[in-house]
Design an enzyme around this catalytic site. Structure first.
Site, PDB file in Angstrom:
ATOM      1  N   ARG A 151       0.894  -1.195  -0.048  1.00  0.00           N
ATOM      2  CA  ARG A 151      -0.244  -0.044   0.063  1.00  0.00           C
ATOM      3  C   ARG A 151       0.800   1.225   0.028  1.00  0.00           C
ATOM      4  O   ARG A 151       0.475   2.299  -0.755  1.00  0.00           O
ATOM      5  CB  ARG A 151      -1.052  -0.082   1.312  1.00  0.00           C
ATOM      6  CG  ARG A 151      -2.150  -0.998   0.822  1.00  0.00           C
ATOM      7  CD  ARG A 151      -2.783  -1.532   2.078  1.00  0.00           C
ATOM      8  NE  ARG A 151      -4.016  -2.385   1.369  1.00  0.00           N
ATOM      9  CZ  ARG A 151      -3.755  -3.597   1.034  1.00  0.00           C
ATOM     10  NH1 ARG A 151      -2.635  -4.123   0.912  1.00  0.00           N
ATOM     11  NH2 ARG A 151      -4.995  -4.340   0.649  1.00  0.00           N
ATOM     12  N   HIS A 316      -1.883  -7.097 -14.583  1.00  0.00           N
ATOM     13  CA  HIS A 316      -3.239  -7.162 -14.395  1.00  0.00           C
ATOM     14  C   HIS A 316      -3.528  -8.050 -15.655  1.00  0.00           C
ATOM     15  O   HIS A 316      -3.944  -7.147 -16.899  1.00  0.00           O
ATOM     16  CB  HIS A 316      -3.880  -6.213 -13.897  1.00  0.00           C
ATOM     17  CG  HIS A 316      -5.396  -6.610 -13.373  1.00  0.00           C
ATOM     18  ND1 HIS A 316      -5.685  -7.024 -12.251  1.00  0.00           N
ATOM     19  CD2 HIS A 316      -6.610  -6.802 -14.186  1.00  0.00           C
ATOM     20  CE1 HIS A 316      -6.803  -7.356 -12.015  1.00  0.00           C
ATOM     21  NE2 HIS A 316      -7.391  -7.396 -13.127  1.00  0.00           N
ATOM     22  N   ALA A 317      -4.166  -9.205 -15.445  1.00  0.00           N
ATOM     23  CA  ALA A 317      -4.739 -10.065 -16.675  1.00  0.00           C
ATOM     24  C   ALA A 317      -5.919  -9.252 -17.551  1.00  0.00           C
ATOM     25  O   ALA A 317      -6.745  -8.634 -16.597  1.00  0.00           O
ATOM     26  CB  ALA A 317      -5.251 -11.214 -16.211  1.00  0.00           C
ATOM     27  N   HIS A 346     -11.438 -17.031 -17.275  1.00  0.00           N
ATOM     28  CA  HIS A 346     -11.919 -15.909 -17.263  1.00  0.00           C
ATOM     29  C   HIS A 346     -11.688 -15.019 -18.465  1.00  0.00           C
ATOM     30  O   HIS A 346     -12.826 -14.559 -19.081  1.00  0.00           O
ATOM     31  CB  HIS A 346     -11.811 -15.175 -16.029  1.00  0.00           C
ATOM     32  CG  HIS A 346     -12.619 -13.973 -15.899  1.00  0.00           C
ATOM     33  ND1 HIS A 346     -13.853 -13.686 -15.352  1.00  0.00           N
ATOM     34  CD2 HIS A 346     -11.943 -12.631 -16.311  1.00  0.00           C
ATOM     35  CE1 HIS A 346     -13.932 -12.318 -15.333  1.00  0.00           C
ATOM     36  NE2 HIS A 346     -12.818 -11.717 -16.072  1.00  0.00           N
ATOM     37  N   GLU A 347     -10.545 -14.937 -18.822  1.00  0.00           N
ATOM     38  CA  GLU A 347     -10.206 -13.935 -19.757  1.00  0.00           C
ATOM     39  C   GLU A 347     -10.506 -14.845 -21.208  1.00  0.00           C
ATOM     40  O   GLU A 347     -10.806 -13.915 -22.035  1.00  0.00           O
ATOM     41  CB  GLU A 347      -8.793 -13.710 -19.800  1.00  0.00           C
ATOM     42  CG  GLU A 347      -7.972 -13.306 -18.612  1.00  0.00           C
ATOM     43  CD  GLU A 347      -8.784 -11.871 -18.239  1.00  0.00           C
ATOM     44  OE1 GLU A 347      -8.993 -11.463 -16.993  1.00  0.00           O
ATOM     45  OE2 GLU A 347      -9.192 -11.067 -19.090  1.00  0.00           O
ATOM     46  N   HIS A 350     -13.998 -13.534 -22.248  1.00  0.00           N
ATOM     47  CA  HIS A 350     -13.855 -12.421 -22.964  1.00  0.00           C
ATOM     48  C   HIS A 350     -13.882 -12.697 -24.659  1.00  0.00           C
ATOM     49  O   HIS A 350     -14.548 -12.080 -25.213  1.00  0.00           O
ATOM     50  CB  HIS A 350     -12.991 -11.275 -22.223  1.00  0.00           C
ATOM     51  CG  HIS A 350     -13.455 -10.814 -20.974  1.00  0.00           C
ATOM     52  ND1 HIS A 350     -14.442 -10.314 -20.750  1.00  0.00           N
ATOM     53  CD2 HIS A 350     -12.611 -11.075 -19.859  1.00  0.00           C
ATOM     54  CE1 HIS A 350     -14.639  -9.840 -19.382  1.00  0.00           C
ATOM     55  NE2 HIS A 350     -13.274 -10.223 -19.024  1.00  0.00           N
ATOM     56  N   GLU A 374     -18.385 -10.294 -17.735  1.00  0.00           N
ATOM     57  CA  GLU A 374     -17.229 -10.854 -16.711  1.00  0.00           C
ATOM     58  C   GLU A 374     -17.725 -12.272 -16.341  1.00  0.00           C
ATOM     59  O   GLU A 374     -17.117 -13.148 -15.897  1.00  0.00           O
ATOM     60  CB  GLU A 374     -17.309 -10.109 -15.575  1.00  0.00           C
ATOM     61  CG  GLU A 374     -16.919  -8.536 -15.747  1.00  0.00           C
ATOM     62  CD  GLU A 374     -15.299  -8.420 -16.605  1.00  0.00           C
ATOM     63  OE1 GLU A 374     -15.078  -7.470 -17.154  1.00  0.00           O
ATOM     64  OE2 GLU A 374     -14.758  -9.497 -16.269  1.00  0.00           O
ATOM     65  N   ARG A 452     -15.075  -1.153   3.699  1.00  0.00           N
ATOM     66  CA  ARG A 452     -14.606  -2.307   4.036  1.00  0.00           C
ATOM     67  C   ARG A 452     -14.872  -3.095   5.433  1.00  0.00           C
ATOM     68  O   ARG A 452     -15.215  -4.494   5.275  1.00  0.00           O
ATOM     69  CB  ARG A 452     -13.181  -2.354   4.021  1.00  0.00           C
ATOM     70  CG  ARG A 452     -12.653  -1.760   2.776  1.00  0.00           C
ATOM     71  CD  ARG A 452     -12.193  -3.016   1.676  1.00  0.00           C
ATOM     72  NE  ARG A 452     -10.805  -3.220   1.904  1.00  0.00           N
ATOM     73  CZ  ARG A 452     -10.138  -4.282   1.616  1.00  0.00           C
ATOM     74  NH1 ARG A 452     -10.803  -5.222   0.897  1.00  0.00           N
ATOM     75  NH2 ARG A 452      -8.831  -4.550   1.634  1.00  0.00           N
ATOM     76  N   HIS A 476      -8.260  -1.946 -10.249  1.00  0.00           N
ATOM     77  CA  HIS A 476      -9.126  -1.252 -10.906  1.00  0.00           C
ATOM     78  C   HIS A 476      -9.499   0.385 -10.712  1.00  0.00           C
ATOM     79  O   HIS A 476     -10.129   1.126 -11.506  1.00  0.00           O
ATOM     80  CB  HIS A 476     -10.406  -2.001 -10.533  1.00  0.00           C
ATOM     81  CG  HIS A 476     -10.599  -3.471 -11.115  1.00  0.00           C
ATOM     82  ND1 HIS A 476      -9.480  -4.366 -10.491  1.00  0.00           N
ATOM     83  CD2 HIS A 476     -11.088  -3.898 -11.969  1.00  0.00           C
ATOM     84  CE1 HIS A 476      -9.576  -5.510 -11.104  1.00  0.00           C
ATOM     85  NE2 HIS A 476     -10.462  -5.378 -12.091  1.00  0.00           N
ATOM     86  N   TYR A 486     -18.390  -6.768 -11.779  1.00  0.00           N
ATOM     87  CA  TYR A 486     -18.077  -8.266 -11.404  1.00  0.00           C
ATOM     88  C   TYR A 486     -19.043  -8.764 -10.051  1.00  0.00           C
ATOM     89  O   TYR A 486     -19.409  -9.824 -10.063  1.00  0.00           O
ATOM     90  CB  TYR A 486     -16.347  -8.125 -10.577  1.00  0.00           C
ATOM     91  CG  TYR A 486     -15.500  -7.855 -11.545  1.00  0.00           C
ATOM     92  CD1 TYR A 486     -15.166  -6.347 -11.379  1.00  0.00           C
ATOM     93  CD2 TYR A 486     -15.141  -8.536 -12.422  1.00  0.00           C
ATOM     94  CE1 TYR A 486     -13.907  -5.917 -12.407  1.00  0.00           C
ATOM     95  CE2 TYR A 486     -14.166  -8.121 -13.565  1.00  0.00           C
ATOM     96  CZ  TYR A 486     -13.538  -6.901 -13.495  1.00  0.00           C
ATOM     97  OH  TYR A 486     -12.629  -6.534 -14.193  1.00  0.00           O
TER      98      TYR A 486
HETATM   99  C1  LIG Z   1     -12.825  -9.899  -9.966  1.00  0.00           C
HETATM  100  C2  LIG Z   1     -11.801  -9.124 -10.633  1.00  0.00           C
HETATM  101  N1  LIG Z   1     -11.428  -9.790 -11.993  1.00  0.00           N
HETATM  102  C3  LIG Z   1     -10.940  -9.173 -13.026  1.00  0.00           C
HETATM  103  O1  LIG Z   1     -10.155  -7.951 -12.878  1.00  0.00           O
HETATM  104  O2  LIG Z   1     -10.630  -9.899 -14.050  1.00  0.00           O
HETATM  105  C4  LIG Z   1     -10.483  -8.845  -9.992  1.00  0.00           C
HETATM  106  O3  LIG Z   1      -9.299  -9.585 -10.322  1.00  0.00           O
HETATM  107  O4  LIG Z   1     -10.470  -7.885  -9.139  1.00  0.00           O
HETATM  108 ZN   LIG Z   2     -12.980  -9.839 -16.873  1.00  0.00          ZN
END
Ligand SMILES: C[C@H](NC(=O)O)C(=O)O
Ligand SMILES: [Zn+2]
Length: 588
Positions: A151, A316-317, A346-347, A350, A374, A452, A476, A486
Site C-alpha cells: 500500500r 493485471h490480466a 475468465h479471460e 471475454h 465478466e 470494508r 481497478h 463483477y
Molecule cells: C474480480 C476481478 N477480475 C478481473 O479483474 O478480471 C479482479 O481480479 O479483481
Molecule cells: Zn474480466
C-alpha cells in the site's frame, strides 16, 4: 422524406463502422504496445492518438445526432444513440483531454511498476512475488509487512493524481449531460432503481456470507491466536490469502474440513509440469467442446501469456478486442496455479464473447451489460472446477463422490465466489460517492475502510490515515475499470450456469454439473452472446434463462448444502455470526 432519410442514416452507419474499425484498431494497438512495454515513448504515442479518437467520436456524434431517432426501427435507433453518447471524448479542452489520458496512464504505471523491499532484502512485485506470499505465507508478521508495504508503494504514491483524475473525468462526462462519471457508468445497465436492485442482491447473499465469515474467522483464530483478532469480530485484512481479501480460496489447505484429496490442484499442475500454453490450450479445448469458437491464429501469435523479464508491463490480466474482427489477444503474467487456471478461463471467456459478436455493428460489440462479459468465462470454470471434470483431465486422482467431498468442494467454490460478494459490491459504492462529491479527498481512506469493515467484516491490521490511499492499491482504481460488473457477474453466472446445465440435460444438484462437450449448452450460449449489446440485457437474459431479472436464487440453491453445514458447524462451536459495523478502534 422518411425513406430517403432512412437510406441516408443506413449509409452513415455503414461508413461509420468502417471508419471506426480503423480508428479503434490503431488506438488499441497503441495501448497494447504501452501495456506490454511501459515507456514514455509508447505512452506519448497513445496519448497523442487519443486526441484523434476523440475528434472522430465528436464528429460522428454530431452527425448522428442530426437524425431524428424516433423515425427508425429499434436497431438503428439503438446504434445511433450509442454513437451520440460520447463518454470522456466529450471533453472540450484538448489539453485537459490529454491530461486525463496521461494521469490515468501514470497511475496505472505506478501500480504496475511498484515493487516492495522486504526487511529480509527480497524485492517483490505484486505479480508474482507478493501474490504468492499472500497466498502461501502463514506468518502473521510477514503477511503484515507485505500488506502494508504494497500500500505504501502503490496507493500512497497516487493519491494526488487520483484527485486530479476525478475532476477531469467528471468535467468530460458532464458535457454529455450526466451528473458525474458514476452516473454515466450506471447508465450502461439501462435499469431503473439499479442501486436498489444491487442492494437487494447483496442482502440475499449476506446470510450465507456471514456463516462463511464466522467459520473462517474461527479457523484463523485457531491458527494465529485470539489476541490477534479485534473484539469487534472483524478479520484482520492481511490474513485471507489475497492482497485485498477479495477471495479466500488460498486458505483451503487449513479451511478444508474433511481430509480428502484437495481440490486445489496447484501442486498437481506443478508436478505435471504444466505450462501457461497448456493452461490456455485446456481452456480453448473446453470452449471447442461446446461447439463454440476456437482461438484464432492471431490470438496464439500475438498474446502475451507470461511476464517478460526485459521490460515493464501491466500484469493485471486482460482480454483485448482490436476492433478489426480478426485480432484478439490476452495479456496475462500467468503462473502455474489453480487461481491462474481460473483466470485463464475468465479471460478466454471475454475472447469468446468478442469472437461471437465480431460481425455486429461496432457499437454493439459489447456485453449485453458489462456483468455479462465478466460472467462468460466464470460459467465455464464452474464446470471445469468440478471434481468430476478435474479427474477427467487428470488433475485429480482418487477424489470420492460422497457428502464430505461435496462439502470440501462447495467450500472451495464459496471461498472465492461467496467471499467476493461484499468486496464486489463495495468498490463502486466508494467510487460512485467519490465521483458525486459525497466522499471528498479529506475522507477517501476513512470512507474506504468504513465500507470494508461494514460489508466485508475485515479490518486494517495497522493504523490507516489520510496519508494512505488504500483504494489505489487495487488495480481497478488506477486502471479506471468499473467494478460493479463483477458483483453483477457473480450473481448472473449462477443463473447462466443453471440454464446451460438444464440445456446440457444435467440432473441432480447444480454444483455437480459439468457441461463439457455439450453442444446444446454451446448453442444456447452462442445464440445469446452473438447478440452483443444489440438488445437490452433483460432480453438476452430471458433468451438463456427465461427470466428478465438478476436474482440470487440460483446461487443460493448451488450453495445450499454448504449453507446448512456452515450453520451447524457455527452452532456446534457456539460461535455467533456477524461483526460491528464500524471499524475496531484499537488495532490489536
Ligand atoms: C474480480 C476481478 N477480475 C478481473 O479483474 O478480471 C479482479 O481480479 O479483481
Ligand atoms: Zn474480466
Amino acid at each position: 422524406e422518411i425513406t430517403d432519410e432512412l437510406a441516408e442514416a443506413q449509409r452513415f452507419l455503414d461508413n461509420y463502422d468502417a471508419a471506426a474499425e480503423a480508428v479503434y484498431y490503431k488506438s488499441s494497438i497503441n495501448w497494447w504496445n504501452y501495456n506490454t512495454n511501459i515507456s514514455d515513448h509508447n505512452l506519448q504515442i497513445a496519448i497523442d492518438y487519443s486526441l484523434e479518437v476523440a475528434k472522430f467520436d465528436k464528429n460522428a456524434s454530431s452527425v448522428a445526432s442530426q437524425f431524428n431517432l424516433s423515425r427508425y426501427d429499434d436497431r438503428m435507433r439503438r446504434q445511433l444513440s450509442y454513437i451520440v453518447n460520447l463518454g470522456t471524448s466529450a471533453m472540450k479542452d484538448e489539453t485537459k483531454l490529454q491530461r486525463l489520458a496521461a494521469v490515468s496512464a501514470e497511475m496505472e504505471s505506478i501500480y504496475s511498476r511498484a515493487t516492495v523491499r522486504m526487511d529480509d532484502g527480497r524485492e517483490l512485485a505484486l505479480e508474482p512475488g507478493l501474490t504468492k506470499l499472500l497466498a502461501t505465507s502463514r506468518n502473521y508478521d510477514e503477511l503484515l509487512e507485505a500488506w502494508q508495504k504494497w500500500r505504501d508503494v502503490s496507493g500512497r504514491e497516487m493519491r494526488e493524481k487520483y484527485e486530479e483524475f476525478v475532476e477531469l473525468s467528471n468535467e468530460a462526462i458532464r458535457n454529455n449531460g450526466y451528473s458525474d462519471t458514476g452516473a454515466y457508468w450506471r447508465s450502461w445497465y439501462e435499469t431503473e432503481n439499479f442501486e436498489q436492485i444491487l442492494e437487494g442482491l447483496y442482502e440475499d447473499i449476506h446470510p450465507l456470507y456471514k456463516e462463511l465469515h464466522t467459520y473462517t474467522r474461527r479457523k484463523l483464530i485457531e491458527k494465529y491466536g485470539e489476541d490477534k483478532f479485534p473484539r469487534s469480530r472483524h478479520i484482520p485484512a492481511h490474513l485471507l490469502g489475497n492482497m485485498w481479501a477479495q477471495s479466500w480460496n488460498n486458505l483451503l489447505d487449513f479451511l478444508q474440513p474433511y481430509d480428502k484429496e484437495s481440490v486445489d490442484v496447484t501442486p498437481v499442475m506443478q508436478r505435471l509440469n504444466y505450462t501457461a500454453v497448456k493452461m490456455f490450450e485446456l481452456s480453448d479445448d473446453f470452449f471447442g467442446s461446446l461447439g463454440l469458437e476456437r482461438m484464432p491464429a492471431e490470438f496464439w501469435n500475438h498474446s502475451m501469456i507470461v511476464k517478460p523479464n526485459d521490460r515493464d508491463v501491466v500484469c493485471h490480466a486482460s482480454a483485448w478486442d482490436f476492433s478489426n474482427g480478426k485480432d484478439f489477444r490476452i495479456k496475462q503474467c500467468t503462473e502455474i496455479t489453480m487461481d491462474d487456471l481460473i483466470t485463464v478461463h475468465h479471460e478466454m471467456g471475454h475472447i469468446e464473447y468478442y469472437l461471437l459478436y465480431k460481425n455486429q455493428p461496432i457499437v454493439f460489440r459489447k456485453g449485453a451489460n458489462p456483468g455479462f462479459h465478466e460472467a462468460v468465462g466464470d460459467v465455464i470454470s464452474l464446470s471445469v472446477r468440478t471434481p468430476k471434470h478435474l479427474r477427467e483431465i487428470g488433475l485429480l486422482q482418487d477424489i470420492t463422490d460422497d457428502e464430505e467431498s461435496d462439502i470440501n468442494f462447495l467450500l472451495s467454490i464459496a471461498l472465492d465466489r461467496v467471499a467476493f460478494i461484499p468486496f464486489g459490491y463495495l468498490i463502486d459504492q466508494w467510487r460512485w460517492r467519490v465521483f458525486s462529491g459525497e466522499i471528498t479527498p479529506a475522507t477517501y481512506n476513512e470512507k474506504w475502510w468504513q465500507l470494508r469493515c461494514r460489508y466485508q467484516g475485515i479490518s486494517p491490521p495497522v493504523e490507516r490515515t489520510e496519508e494512505d490511499f488504500d483504494p489505489g492499491a487495487k488495480y481497478h482504481i488506477p486502471g479506471n475499470t468499473p467494478y460493479i460488473r463483477y458483483f453483477v457477474s457473480y450473481i448472473l453466472q449462477f443463473q447462466l450456469h443453471d440454464a446451460v446445465c438444464k440445456a446440457a440435460g444435467h440432473s441432480g444438484p447444480l454444483h455437480k454439473c459439468d457441461i463439457y462437450r455439450s453442444h446444446e449448452a454451446g448453442d444456447l450460449l452462442r445464440d445469446v452472446l452473438s447478440l452483443g449489446s444489440s438488445l437490452p440485457w433483460p432480453d438476452a437474459l430471458e433468451k438463456i434463462t427465461g427470466q428478465r431479472n438478476m436474482n440470487a436464487s440460483s446461487m443460493l440453491t448451488y450453495f445450499d448444502p454448504l449453507y446448512e453445514w456452515l450453520k451447524q458447524e457455527n452452532i456446534k462451536a457456539g460461535d455467533a455470526t456477524g461483526w460491528e459495523d464500524a471499524c475496531p478502534q484499537n488495532i490489536p
